[in-house]
Design a protein around this motif. Sequence first.
Motif, mmCIF file in Angstrom:
data_model
loop_
_atom_site.group_PDB
_atom_site.id
_atom_site.type_symbol
_atom_site.label_atom_id
_atom_site.label_comp_id
_atom_site.label_asym_id
_atom_site.label_seq_id
_atom_site.Cartn_x
_atom_site.Cartn_y
_atom_site.Cartn_z
ATOM 1 N N GLN A 1 -7.569 9.563 2.074
ATOM 2 C CA GLN A 1 -6.394 8.689 3.554
ATOM 3 C C GLN A 1 -5.217 9.149 3.264
ATOM 4 O O GLN A 1 -4.233 8.633 2.024
ATOM 5 C CB GLN A 1 -7.205 7.157 3.433
ATOM 6 N N VAL B 1 -5.924 7.683 -7.373
ATOM 7 C CA VAL B 1 -7.152 6.621 -6.676
ATOM 8 C C VAL B 1 -6.512 5.530 -7.956
ATOM 9 O O VAL B 1 -6.383 5.004 -9.234
ATOM 10 C CB VAL B 1 -8.556 7.496 -8.020
ATOM 11 N N MET C 1 -4.161 -3.423 -1.106
ATOM 12 C CA MET C 1 -4.990 -2.695 -0.696
ATOM 13 C C MET C 1 -6.217 -2.206 -1.013
ATOM 14 O O MET C 1 -7.564 -1.591 -0.730
ATOM 15 C CB MET C 1 -4.603 -0.950 -0.124
ATOM 16 N N GLY C 2 -6.396 -3.142 -1.973
ATOM 17 C CA GLY C 2 -7.546 -3.100 -3.032
ATOM 18 C C GLY C 2 -8.635 -3.956 -2.510
ATOM 19 O O GLY C 2 -9.900 -4.335 -3.758
ATOM 20 N N LYS C 3 -8.410 -4.966 -1.704
ATOM 21 C CA LYS C 3 -9.798 -6.161 -1.718
ATOM 22 C C LYS C 3 -10.772 -5.543 -1.394
ATOM 23 O O LYS C 3 -11.357 -6.049 -2.023
ATOM 24 C CB LYS C 3 -9.692 -6.943 -0.630
ATOM 25 N N GLU C 4 -10.888 -3.837 -0.947
ATOM 26 C CA GLU C 4 -12.698 -3.376 -0.491
ATOM 27 C C GLU C 4 -13.145 -2.789 -1.435
ATOM 28 O O GLU C 4 -13.446 -1.416 -1.536
ATOM 29 C CB GLU C 4 -12.518 -3.133 0.746
ATOM 30 N N TYR D 1 0.634 0.396 -2.168
ATOM 31 C CA TYR D 1 -0.977 -0.826 -2.298
ATOM 32 C C TYR D 1 -0.955 -1.637 -3.295
ATOM 33 O O TYR D 1 -1.812 -2.545 -2.358
ATOM 34 C CB TYR D 1 -1.381 0.274 -3.635
ATOM 35 N N PRO E 1 -12.559 0.379 -4.663
ATOM 36 C CA PRO E 1 -11.300 1.778 -4.821
ATOM 37 C C PRO E 1 -10.270 2.074 -3.728
ATOM 38 O O PRO E 1 -11.385 2.111 -2.465
ATOM 39 C CB PRO E 1 -12.556 2.873 -5.617
ATOM 40 N N THR E 2 -9.657 2.851 -3.854
ATOM 41 C CA THR E 2 -8.480 2.972 -2.815
ATOM 42 C C THR E 2 -8.080 4.617 -3.326
ATOM 43 O O THR E 2 -7.210 5.115 -4.629
ATOM 44 C CB THR E 2 -7.644 2.371 -2.525
ATOM 45 N N LYS E 3 -8.605 5.536 -2.380
ATOM 46 C CA LYS E 3 -7.998 6.411 -2.479
ATOM 47 C C LYS E 3 -7.164 7.126 -1.817
ATOM 48 O O LYS E 3 -7.350 7.059 -0.783
ATOM 49 C CB LYS E 3 -9.115 8.036 -2.560
ATOM 50 N N LEU E 4 -5.804 7.463 -1.722
ATOM 51 C CA LEU E 4 -4.786 7.601 -1.321
ATOM 52 C C LEU E 4 -4.562 9.324 -1.488
ATOM 53 O O LEU E 4 -4.192 9.701 -2.451
ATOM 54 C CB LEU E 4 -3.842 6.982 -1.091
#
Length: 231
Positions: free
Chosen positions: A36, A129, A94-97, A89, A99-102
């Motif tokens: 995203q 990531v 942003m990491g509550k849910e 982040y 792994p975050t891919k930005l």
Amino acid sequence: MFQAVRGTSDLLPAQLAGFRQIEQKALQLAEKYGFQEIRTPLFEKADLFVRGLGVMASLVEKDLWTFQDKHGQKLALRADMTPCVVRAYQQNRMGKEGPTKLSYLGPVFLLGKEGNEPSRQAYQFGVEVLGNDSPALDAELLVMALELCDKVGLSGVKLELNSLGCDKCRPAYYDALREFFASRQNELCAANCKRKYRNHPTWVLSCPEATCQNLANLAPTILGYLCQDCK
């Protein structure tokens, strides 16, 4: 008549079609791989880059575009997008849910050294990531990078795999490099490597000077120093 600041250039209408095409291909590919897009401010607190770039920090610090706001805060135009993305982040949790891919694309700024490279504005595309350290993600990003090269029409691209180890095994490797370069320091280029190899021994490995390239080919490799996890 005013001129553009040294190290910057205008993107004229005739050039923008190609520029936008590359931008669109990069962002579309990132979306395909589940990233995203994030957009961060053009400037941050200067300490973010000084502390956030790890071993690169002292190399970048002198080249930051810095200024003070009216409150006395030391700010800097962003020199690299990764610290900005990590800051966003963490700040926005942003990491509550998981792994975050930005992904990101935008201008970055560095000051050139006097008499050497000019001050410059460049454009950086990249992905991060956060919240997952699986080696499979490294493989995915390498495949993505190769696919991007193909989509923008680059030919003759070759992928070379390497490792810089981790905090456990990297210090021993750096010591081995320092010892090797110290024994051959007369062959190091005077412009950079002679003064940088002690604090940043891997700097020599990417130096374009012929003598430093020769030394890099003879220097110890990381393979003999990797810990079991890195292997």
